[in-house]
Motif scaffolding. Structure first.
Motif, PDB file in Angstrom:
ATOM      1  N   LEU A 143      41.542  45.625  31.455  1.00  0.00           N
ATOM      2  CA  LEU A 143      40.559  46.269  32.051  1.00  0.00           C
ATOM      3  C   LEU A 143      40.813  47.477  33.034  1.00  0.00           C
ATOM      4  O   LEU A 143      40.247  48.667  32.660  1.00  0.00           O
ATOM      5  CB  LEU A 143      39.643  45.078  33.156  1.00  0.00           C
ATOM      6  CG  LEU A 143      38.637  45.638  33.622  1.00  0.00           C
ATOM      7  CD1 LEU A 143      37.596  45.998  32.608  1.00  0.00           C
ATOM      8  CD2 LEU A 143      37.878  44.732  34.551  1.00  0.00           C
ATOM      9  N   THR A 203      47.128  40.932  29.609  1.00  0.00           N
ATOM     10  CA  THR A 203      46.281  40.008  30.303  1.00  0.00           C
ATOM     11  C   THR A 203      45.017  40.634  30.679  1.00  0.00           C
ATOM     12  O   THR A 203      44.806  42.197  30.662  1.00  0.00           O
ATOM     13  CB  THR A 203      46.906  39.844  31.637  1.00  0.00           C
ATOM     14  OG1 THR A 203      47.286  41.045  32.417  1.00  0.00           O
ATOM     15  CG2 THR A 203      48.278  38.760  31.579  1.00  0.00           C
ATOM     16  N   PRO A 204      43.871  39.985  30.829  1.00  0.00           N
ATOM     17  CA  PRO A 204      42.610  40.931  30.823  1.00  0.00           C
ATOM     18  C   PRO A 204      42.354  41.917  31.908  1.00  0.00           C
ATOM     19  O   PRO A 204      42.013  42.765  31.770  1.00  0.00           O
ATOM     20  CB  PRO A 204      41.488  39.491  31.043  1.00  0.00           C
ATOM     21  CG  PRO A 204      42.276  38.460  30.558  1.00  0.00           C
ATOM     22  CD  PRO A 204      43.774  38.473  30.609  1.00  0.00           C
ATOM     23  N   THR A 231      40.864  39.880  25.114  1.00  0.00           N
ATOM     24  CA  THR A 231      40.083  40.920  25.824  1.00  0.00           C
ATOM     25  C   THR A 231      39.506  41.983  24.870  1.00  0.00           C
ATOM     26  O   THR A 231      37.977  42.402  24.948  1.00  0.00           O
ATOM     27  CB  THR A 231      40.957  41.540  26.695  1.00  0.00           C
ATOM     28  OG1 THR A 231      41.346  40.497  27.398  1.00  0.00           O
ATOM     29  CG2 THR A 231      40.197  42.522  27.681  1.00  0.00           C
ATOM     30  N   TYR A 232      40.079  42.217  23.825  1.00  0.00           N
ATOM     31  CA  TYR A 232      39.532  43.190  22.906  1.00  0.00           C
ATOM     32  C   TYR A 232      38.601  42.566  22.195  1.00  0.00           C
ATOM     33  O   TYR A 232      37.412  43.232  21.919  1.00  0.00           O
ATOM     34  CB  TYR A 232      40.759  43.551  22.052  1.00  0.00           C
ATOM     35  CG  TYR A 232      41.554  44.633  22.585  1.00  0.00           C
ATOM     36  CD1 TYR A 232      41.734  45.285  23.898  1.00  0.00           C
ATOM     37  CD2 TYR A 232      42.821  45.075  21.677  1.00  0.00           C
ATOM     38  CE1 TYR A 232      42.587  46.109  24.193  1.00  0.00           C
ATOM     39  CE2 TYR A 232      43.840  45.825  21.994  1.00  0.00           C
ATOM     40  CZ  TYR A 232      43.533  46.350  23.319  1.00  0.00           C
ATOM     41  OH  TYR A 232      44.855  47.302  24.037  1.00  0.00           O
TER      42      TYR A 232
END
Length: 393
Positions: free
Chosen positions: A19, A14-15, A67-68
């Motif tokens: 992060l 998940t983002p 995200t990546y």
């Protein structure tokens, strides 16, 4: 307040989780690299190593995810753009001709070294189709620093081959560190053998270090943070539009070349160049990018890394050795002083920061500003040279 939907993917992908973990990697890397033993490794290599360790222990995913992809496609190019905004070509005219000549001579030595290395160490399956890109990355980074290394890598998607990229970064860090000690020792040794070399001092450049160096880690204000995020976003949009427009007209110009050109043009605007925080914010984005690169490295594939690392070490050693030979031979023929040559070499191999540190080490305060400025010139030239070498091969 809108409800947060249930996650349809594992929490590790998940983002917000990613992060947090990537930020933790940067935090720990900076803390570790402040310890005396780890200072020589550098934060860039430490970020990659920690990212790889967390990924291979299941804490971070090792495969691509949204995200990546966002970090690769947006954060990394925007960060390179911000770092390049420190290139001021008008100020560069004040550095004095001798150190600029030596710097350009060192650049020529780098390109010659890469081409000679390709004759000694040929392409093979271990390079995973990235041989030409690696040559361009090394030509770029030994012209002006890691900004150019990553610019070429982004265009050719070298980070998709995590083992190749990580091995190249590791070898680059080792050679760069060793070369710093070489540039300290060589002027002393050559000065004893050939003491007649004249020392050139430029009294016009006694004003001290470039203001940007002192302001690099300055606290970002709401105004400057808004400026840099907005400007970098606009730069990516404009560059993408221009790239597509040129492609439709039959001109296939790399996105990173156009982004570099735009950054250099904007950097010449005095009001923009005086703003603070772009170097700090850009560095953070690059380290975030490197943490993801480390996460892509699968330790199960490290069995083949031994020979690959040796090949890369040979390639880089030939490149840097040729750079040094041509630069110091030119210094002897031009009868410039050895310390100035060593500082120019560091601007090529390590970038403006290490060149500045070497000038301080020699007590050459009059060369601190020129060292930083030719380092900025290296940032500007390196991307072009990297793409030219990769395209030529």
């Amino acid at each position: 307040m809108p409800e947060i939907p249930l996650q349809a993917m594992p929490i590790s992908e998940t983002p917000l989780y990613l992060l947090f973990m990537l930020s933790l990697v940067l935090f720990l890397s900076d803390w570790i690299c402040r310890k005396p033993f780890f200072k020589t490794f550098g934060i860039a290599l430490m970020v990659i190593v920690l990212g790889a360790v967390l990924a291979n222990t299941g804490v971070l995913p090792t495969r691509s995810n949204p995200t990546y992809d966002a970090i690769f496609n947006y954060i990394a190019p925007a960060s390179l753009f911000l770092l390049l905004l420190d290139v001021n070509l008008i100020q560069l005219r004040k550095t004095g001709l001798p150190i600029l000549i030596l710097f350009l001579l060192g650049t020529l030595g780098t390109v010659a070294g890469v081409l000679i290395a390709t004759l000694v160490i040929s392409d093979g399956p271990l390079f995973d189709g990235m041989y030409q890109a690696l040559a361009g990355m090394l030509a770029g980074t030994y012209t002006g620093g890691s900004i150019n290394f990553n610019a070429v890598a982004l265009h050719y998607k070298v980070m998709d081959q995590g083992l190749v990229y990580t091995s190249a970064v590791a070898v680059d860090n080792v050679i760069t560190t060793l070369w710093f000690f070489v540039t300290i020792a060589v002027p002393v040794a050559l000065g004893r053998m050939l003491p007649a070399q004249r020392r050139i001092s430029d009294s016009k450049n006694m004003a001290g270090p470039h203001p940007k160096v002192e302001d690099e880690a300055a606290n970002l204000s709401i105004r400057t943070l808004s400026l840099w995020t907005g400007l970098s976003g606009l730069a990516l949009v404009l560059t993408g539009w221009i790239t597509e427009m040129l492609y439709q007209a039959g001109w296939e110009v790399p996105f990173m070349i156009l982004l570099t050109t735009l950054a250099i043009l904007l950097a010449q605007i005095p009001a923009l160049h005086r703003q603070k925080g772009n170097m700090f914010l850009g560095s953070w984005g690059i380290y975030l990018f490197l943490a993801v690169v480390g996460a892509y490295c699968d330790f199960q594939a490290l069995g083949a890394a031994g020979k690959l690392a040796l090949l890369l070490l040979g390639f880089v050693s030939i490149t840097v050795l040729m750079h040094g030979v041509l630069l110091f031979l030119g210094t002897y023929l031009l009868r410039y002083d050895w310390q100035m040559a060593a500082i120019a070499s560091q601007a090529n191999i390590g970038g403006g920061t290490t060149a500045m540190a070497l000038a301080k080490n020699f007590g050459r305060n009059e060369l601190i500003l020129p060292a930083i400025l030719i380092g900025s010139l290296g940032n500007a030239l390196g991307t072009y040279i990297g793409f030219l070498v990769a395209g030529y091969l």
